[in-house]
Design an enzyme around this catalytic site. Sequence first.
Site, PDB file in Angstrom:
ATOM      1  N   LYS A  56      -0.936   2.297 -12.255  1.00 23.01           N
ATOM      2  CA  LYS A  56      -0.245   1.037 -11.983  1.00 23.01           C
ATOM      3  C   LYS A  56      -1.209  -0.143 -11.876  1.00 23.01           C
ATOM      4  O   LYS A  56      -0.865  -1.266 -12.269  1.00 23.01           O
ATOM      5  CB  LYS A  56       0.577   1.170 -10.703  1.00 23.01           C
ATOM      6  CG  LYS A  56       1.777   2.115 -10.834  1.00 23.01           C
ATOM      7  CD  LYS A  56       2.679   1.742 -11.992  1.00 23.01           C
ATOM      8  CE  LYS A  56       4.022   2.466 -11.954  1.00 23.01           C
ATOM      9  NZ  LYS A  56       4.857   2.141 -13.122  1.00 23.01           N
ATOM     10  N   TYR A  75      -0.923   7.864  -9.730  1.00 20.00           N
ATOM     11  CA  TYR A  75       0.071   6.806  -9.905  1.00 20.00           C
ATOM     12  C   TYR A  75      -0.544   5.427  -9.646  1.00 20.00           C
ATOM     13  O   TYR A  75      -0.340   4.487 -10.425  1.00 20.00           O
ATOM     14  CB  TYR A  75       1.210   7.080  -8.930  1.00 20.00           C
ATOM     15  CG  TYR A  75       2.369   6.115  -8.959  1.00 20.00           C
ATOM     16  CD1 TYR A  75       3.343   6.196  -9.936  1.00 20.00           C
ATOM     17  CD2 TYR A  75       2.507   5.138  -7.970  1.00 20.00           C
ATOM     18  CE1 TYR A  75       4.424   5.321  -9.950  1.00 20.00           C
ATOM     19  CE2 TYR A  75       3.574   4.267  -7.971  1.00 20.00           C
ATOM     20  CZ  TYR A  75       4.537   4.363  -8.958  1.00 20.00           C
ATOM     21  OH  TYR A  75       5.600   3.496  -8.960  1.00 20.00           O
ATOM     22  N   SER A 100       3.107  -1.516  -9.504  1.00 19.68           N
ATOM     23  CA  SER A 100       3.619  -1.027  -8.227  1.00 19.68           C
ATOM     24  C   SER A 100       2.738  -1.511  -7.091  1.00 19.68           C
ATOM     25  O   SER A 100       1.517  -1.669  -7.259  1.00 19.68           O
ATOM     26  CB  SER A 100       3.633   0.510  -8.229  1.00 19.68           C
ATOM     27  OG  SER A 100       3.866   1.023  -6.936  1.00 19.68           O
TER      28      SER A 100
END
Length: 299
Positions: free
Chosen positions: A170, A166, A153
């Site tokens: 990622k 997150y 991401s």
Amino acid sequence: MSELRYDGRVAVVTGAGHGLGRQHALELAARGAKVVVNDLGGDRTGSGASSGPAQQVVDEIVKNGGEAVANPDNVATVEGAEAIVRTALDAFGKVDIVVNNAGILRDKSFKNMTPEEFDAVIAVHLRGSFLVSSAAWSHLRDQGFGRIVNTSSPAGLFGNFGQANYATAKMGLVGFTKTLAHEGAKYGIKANAIAPVAWTRMTEDLLPADFAGALGVDRVTPLVAYLAHEDNQASGEVYTVGGGRIARIIVAEGPGWVQKDGFDVEDVAANWEQINAQDPFTVPGNVGDQMLPLIQALQ
């Protein structure tokens, strides 16, 4: 150019009950792949479970003339990951392609984030990708062919407020992907990652609803499908994709500054501008490439 097909190939797509994963599964199936549609069936925080989402995608594939089976196991457990790959082996006899797409969100500002919220996101995105890839790895090696596509991401590559968990997962997937590329090279296994920008239930709070059309999942999947194809020879790369644009993302190193007889804090301060210089930059292909300028400077 002739149509790229996946006839005879078996693909596992995790998190394929909605959004990007669903689109990946539909596209691969439409082009001849046999697909294991994996989805735990929970909400975007990872709560709950249902076999419904995965089965609905399978039903759609079968209705369109394709072959697919559903799997509702949890990618974040050893048993679940092994069951996902076993589903492919039992139903279709092998596995060729792994698309690690499953993910959840537990967004909080760092000061409010609990260890449980951090661990939960790492478990699905990073550990889950490791576990599913690990369960498939020996089969890919033995047959001398494999394609792994991981889902990173922009938040991982560049950071994003409220997404320490997150973003960590990622960015971890970038190092994971590059290592798989090195270790899989002599076995015909290619591993790459995408950093997509798409309007899904995972991003609906982050992206304006007006962007839903321009940032549709259908503008991401063609890259995933190509990276999963036998014609693709790229490996260890990361590509940003979304809204009709694809670009390779590189990990680069500036020219740096060297003082062979050592340096103190004042030397660092005095040469800070050169230390931070970006040009001319290099793009190391491995750790050896990255260390080469230092070794040369010390000789």
